[in-house]
Design an enzyme around this catalytic site. Sequence first.
Site, PDB file in Angstrom:
ATOM      1  N   LYS A  13      21.446 -69.941  64.935  1.00 17.15           N
ATOM      2  CA  LYS A  13      22.401 -68.952  64.427  1.00 17.15           C
ATOM      3  C   LYS A  13      22.559 -67.969  65.636  1.00 17.15           C
ATOM      4  O   LYS A  13      23.860 -67.934  65.832  1.00 17.15           O
ATOM      5  CB  LYS A  13      21.661 -68.359  63.166  1.00 17.15           C
ATOM      6  CG  LYS A  13      21.377 -69.018  62.136  1.00 17.15           C
ATOM      7  CD  LYS A  13      20.942 -68.374  60.922  1.00 17.15           C
ATOM      8  CE  LYS A  13      19.674 -67.552  61.140  1.00 17.15           C
ATOM      9  NZ  LYS A  13      18.647 -68.224  61.338  1.00 17.15           N
ATOM     10  N   ARG A  88      21.189 -63.573  52.730  1.00 19.43           N
ATOM     11  CA  ARG A  88      19.850 -64.532  52.704  1.00 19.43           C
ATOM     12  C   ARG A  88      19.445 -64.435  51.275  1.00 19.43           C
ATOM     13  O   ARG A  88      18.446 -65.275  51.039  1.00 19.43           O
ATOM     14  CB  ARG A  88      18.824 -63.760  53.569  1.00 19.43           C
ATOM     15  CG  ARG A  88      18.917 -64.059  54.809  1.00 19.43           C
ATOM     16  CD  ARG A  88      17.752 -63.325  55.607  1.00 19.43           C
ATOM     17  NE  ARG A  88      16.993 -63.942  56.602  1.00 19.43           N
ATOM     18  CZ  ARG A  88      17.356 -64.010  57.919  1.00 19.43           C
ATOM     19  NH1 ARG A  88      18.312 -63.335  58.155  1.00 19.43           N
ATOM     20  NH2 ARG A  88      16.353 -64.707  58.627  1.00 19.43           N
ATOM     21  N   ARG A 127       9.850 -70.105  72.174  1.00 13.39           N
ATOM     22  CA  ARG A 127      10.522 -68.627  72.507  1.00 13.39           C
ATOM     23  C   ARG A 127       9.219 -67.651  72.591  1.00 13.39           C
ATOM     24  O   ARG A 127       9.375 -66.998  73.649  1.00 13.39           O
ATOM     25  CB  ARG A 127      11.348 -68.223  71.436  1.00 13.39           C
ATOM     26  CG  ARG A 127      11.807 -66.890  71.636  1.00 13.39           C
ATOM     27  CD  ARG A 127      13.187 -66.633  70.778  1.00 13.39           C
ATOM     28  NE  ARG A 127      12.831 -66.536  69.444  1.00 13.39           N
ATOM     29  CZ  ARG A 127      13.613 -66.357  68.238  1.00 13.39           C
ATOM     30  NH1 ARG A 127      14.760 -66.270  68.525  1.00 13.39           N
ATOM     31  NH2 ARG A 127      13.410 -66.282  67.310  1.00 13.39           N
ATOM     32  N   ARG A 139       8.644 -61.467  69.923  1.00 16.94           N
ATOM     33  CA  ARG A 139       8.848 -60.889  68.707  1.00 16.94           C
ATOM     34  C   ARG A 139       7.769 -60.842  67.886  1.00 16.94           C
ATOM     35  O   ARG A 139       7.076 -62.056  67.835  1.00 16.94           O
ATOM     36  CB  ARG A 139      10.075 -61.848  68.262  1.00 16.94           C
ATOM     37  CG  ARG A 139      11.319 -60.868  67.869  1.00 16.94           C
ATOM     38  CD  ARG A 139      12.481 -61.822  67.431  1.00 16.94           C
ATOM     39  NE  ARG A 139      12.438 -62.267  66.222  1.00 16.94           N
ATOM     40  CZ  ARG A 139      13.351 -62.989  65.415  1.00 16.94           C
ATOM     41  NH1 ARG A 139      14.704 -63.298  66.279  1.00 16.94           N
ATOM     42  NH2 ARG A 139      13.427 -63.305  64.257  1.00 16.94           N
ATOM     43  N   ARG A 150       8.410 -66.852  56.820  1.00 17.42           N
ATOM     44  CA  ARG A 150       9.904 -66.986  57.187  1.00 17.42           C
ATOM     45  C   ARG A 150      10.507 -68.106  56.479  1.00 17.42           C
ATOM     46  O   ARG A 150      11.489 -68.089  55.894  1.00 17.42           O
ATOM     47  CB  ARG A 150      10.232 -66.671  58.672  1.00 17.42           C
ATOM     48  CG  ARG A 150      10.107 -65.456  59.176  1.00 17.42           C
ATOM     49  CD  ARG A 150       9.665 -65.154  60.732  1.00 17.42           C
ATOM     50  NE  ARG A 150      10.893 -65.666  61.452  1.00 17.42           N
ATOM     51  CZ  ARG A 150      10.982 -65.730  62.961  1.00 17.42           C
ATOM     52  NH1 ARG A 150       9.906 -65.752  63.421  1.00 17.42           N
ATOM     53  NH2 ARG A 150      12.132 -66.217  63.286  1.00 17.42           N
TER      54      ARG A 150
HETATM   55  P1  AP5 Z   1      18.004 -68.719  68.042  1.00 18.01           P
HETATM   56  O1  AP5 Z   1      19.433 -69.009  68.199  1.00 18.01           O
HETATM   57  O2  AP5 Z   1      17.314 -67.485  68.259  1.00 18.01           O
HETATM   58  O3  AP5 Z   1      17.900 -69.212  66.330  1.00 18.01           O
HETATM   59  P2  AP5 Z   1      18.022 -68.293  64.982  1.00 18.01           P
HETATM   60  O4  AP5 Z   1      18.427 -69.126  64.081  1.00 18.01           O
HETATM   61  O5  AP5 Z   1      18.860 -67.191  65.384  1.00 18.01           O
HETATM   62  O6  AP5 Z   1      16.622 -67.879  64.616  1.00 18.01           O
HETATM   63  P3  AP5 Z   1      15.966 -66.255  64.532  1.00 18.01           P
HETATM   64  O7  AP5 Z   1      14.437 -66.749  64.736  1.00 18.01           O
HETATM   65  O8  AP5 Z   1      16.505 -65.435  65.274  1.00 18.01           O
HETATM   66  O9  AP5 Z   1      16.439 -66.324  63.185  1.00 18.01           O
HETATM   67  P4  AP5 Z   1      15.473 -65.618  61.779  1.00 18.01           P
HETATM   68  O10 AP5 Z   1      16.485 -66.112  60.834  1.00 18.01           O
HETATM   69  O11 AP5 Z   1      14.119 -65.941  61.508  1.00 18.01           O
HETATM   70  O12 AP5 Z   1      15.770 -64.214  62.390  1.00 18.01           O
HETATM   71  P5  AP5 Z   1      16.651 -62.744  62.061  1.00 18.01           P
HETATM   72  O13 AP5 Z   1      16.713 -62.044  63.362  1.00 18.01           O
HETATM   73  O14 AP5 Z   1      17.678 -63.063  61.371  1.00 18.01           O
HETATM   74  O15 AP5 Z   1      17.402 -69.813  68.418  1.00 18.01           O
HETATM   75  C1  AP5 Z   1      15.894 -69.887  68.570  1.00 18.01           C
HETATM   76  C2  AP5 Z   1      15.134 -70.435  69.592  1.00 18.01           C
HETATM   77  O16 AP5 Z   1      15.773 -71.860  69.593  1.00 18.01           O
HETATM   78  C3  AP5 Z   1      15.687 -69.914  70.963  1.00 18.01           C
HETATM   79  O17 AP5 Z   1      14.679 -69.951  71.844  1.00 18.01           O
HETATM   80  C4  AP5 Z   1      16.716 -70.812  71.474  1.00 18.01           C
HETATM   81  O18 AP5 Z   1      17.017 -70.747  72.826  1.00 18.01           O
HETATM   82  C5  AP5 Z   1      16.301 -72.163  71.009  1.00 18.01           C
HETATM   83  N1  AP5 Z   1      17.542 -73.041  70.775  1.00 18.01           N
HETATM   84  C6  AP5 Z   1      18.813 -72.677  69.950  1.00 18.01           C
HETATM   85  N2  AP5 Z   1      19.475 -73.822  69.759  1.00 18.01           N
HETATM   86  C7  AP5 Z   1      18.952 -74.646  70.428  1.00 18.01           C
HETATM   87  C8  AP5 Z   1      19.174 -76.010  70.551  1.00 18.01           C
HETATM   88  N3  AP5 Z   1      20.321 -76.537  70.222  1.00 18.01           N
HETATM   89  N4  AP5 Z   1      18.360 -76.826  71.138  1.00 18.01           N
HETATM   90  C9  AP5 Z   1      17.242 -76.276  71.777  1.00 18.01           C
HETATM   91  N5  AP5 Z   1      16.729 -75.165  71.717  1.00 18.01           N
HETATM   92  C10 AP5 Z   1      17.727 -74.088  70.998  1.00 18.01           C
HETATM   93  O19 AP5 Z   1      15.680 -62.123  60.961  1.00 18.01           O
HETATM   94  C11 AP5 Z   1      14.400 -61.477  61.492  1.00 18.01           C
HETATM   95  C12 AP5 Z   1      13.923 -60.797  60.280  1.00 18.01           C
HETATM   96  O20 AP5 Z   1      14.867 -59.807  59.813  1.00 18.01           O
HETATM   97  C13 AP5 Z   1      13.837 -61.683  58.732  1.00 18.01           C
HETATM   98  O21 AP5 Z   1      12.600 -62.559  58.632  1.00 18.01           O
HETATM   99  C14 AP5 Z   1      13.723 -60.532  57.774  1.00 18.01           C
HETATM  100  O22 AP5 Z   1      12.562 -59.978  58.017  1.00 18.01           O
HETATM  101  C15 AP5 Z   1      14.739 -59.549  58.342  1.00 18.01           C
HETATM  102  N6  AP5 Z   1      16.162 -59.922  57.886  1.00 18.01           N
HETATM  103  C16 AP5 Z   1      17.237 -60.186  58.578  1.00 18.01           C
HETATM  104  N7  AP5 Z   1      18.323 -60.596  57.976  1.00 18.01           N
HETATM  105  C17 AP5 Z   1      17.924 -60.209  56.732  1.00 18.01           C
HETATM  106  C18 AP5 Z   1      18.555 -60.183  55.579  1.00 18.01           C
HETATM  107  N8  AP5 Z   1      20.172 -60.558  55.496  1.00 18.01           N
HETATM  108  N9  AP5 Z   1      18.020 -60.067  54.323  1.00 18.01           N
HETATM  109  C19 AP5 Z   1      16.834 -59.531  54.259  1.00 18.01           C
HETATM  110  N10 AP5 Z   1      15.910 -59.589  55.411  1.00 18.01           N
HETATM  111  C20 AP5 Z   1      16.544 -59.911  56.672  1.00 18.01           C
END
Ligand code: AP5
Length: 193
Positions: A13, A88, A127, A139, A150
């Site tokens: 994402k 979410r 990562r 992280r 998660r």
């Molecule tokens: P990346 O692009 O970072 O993937 P992502 O889907 O954004 O993954 P995240 O780990 O950031 O998502 P998340 O949903 O767990 O975290 P968030 O910050 O939203 O890519 C991941 C890796 O894969 C990277 O190394 C990248 O280079 C690699 N990659 C990407 N595409 C690729 C491809 N095509 N091929 C190969 N490699 C690839 O949330 C964190 C925490 O915040 C949550 O757990 C929760 O506690 C809180 N939170 C956030 N939003 C909310 C909400 N709306 N409600 C409640 N709690 C929330």
Amino acid sequence: MNIILLGPPGAGKGTQAQKLVDGRNMVQLSTGDMLRAARTSGTEMGKTVAAVMDAGNLVTDEIVIGLIREQLEAGGDHGGFIFDGFPRTLAQADALDALLVEMGQSLDHAIELKVNDEILVDRIIGRAAEAVAAGGTARPDDNEESLKTRLMAYYKQTSPLLGYYYAKGDLKDVNGLGTMDQVASEIAAILDA
Ligand code: AP5
């Protein structure tokens, strides 16, 4: 053009949102980034959510809806919003609908990045290893234990949104297993259709 990027942790994402920011002058609204910034700056809210995030659980709807509301109200001249990691829960989806209506706007697409769990785990643990090698720390939620939570939170609390957006005719899915550029091309085809 307002879009949601939906998908489990590691689906890509954030990576795809950044490409859209660079290529289409869109604004990325990542609730994960906003929460991490609140932690870094040491706000009361940041302190409240730290343990919840580290364990891999979702923070409260009230907090994240408040963050999104602030960003939407800030306005600005741009090519639209990319909601990254929001909504979410169904309560967040309802709140987003209401906020967009208040602003006289609508949602164009909810794009699901489909990636299987095995690859997600490889990406997140990869990562974490890269971050440790580069700077000593990863992280705090990029570890096997928090990742399990998660993923469970995604399947239990967030995946019902797929049905919600499907019923509204907004859901599109993309194969998230291709290279980053292949995934970006699939998203571009949806946006340009
Ligand atoms: P990346 O692009 O970072 O993937 P992502 O889907 O954004 O993954 P995240 O780990 O950031 O998502 P998340 O949903 O767990 O975290 P968030 O910050 O939203 O890519 C991941 C890796 O894969 C990277 O190394 C990248 O280079 C690699 N990659 C990407 N595409 C690729 C491809 N095509 N091929 C190969 N490699 C690839 O949330 C964190 C925490 O915040 C949550 O757990 C929760 O506690 C809180 N939170 C956030 N939003 C909310 C909400 N709306 N409600 C409640 N709690 C929330």
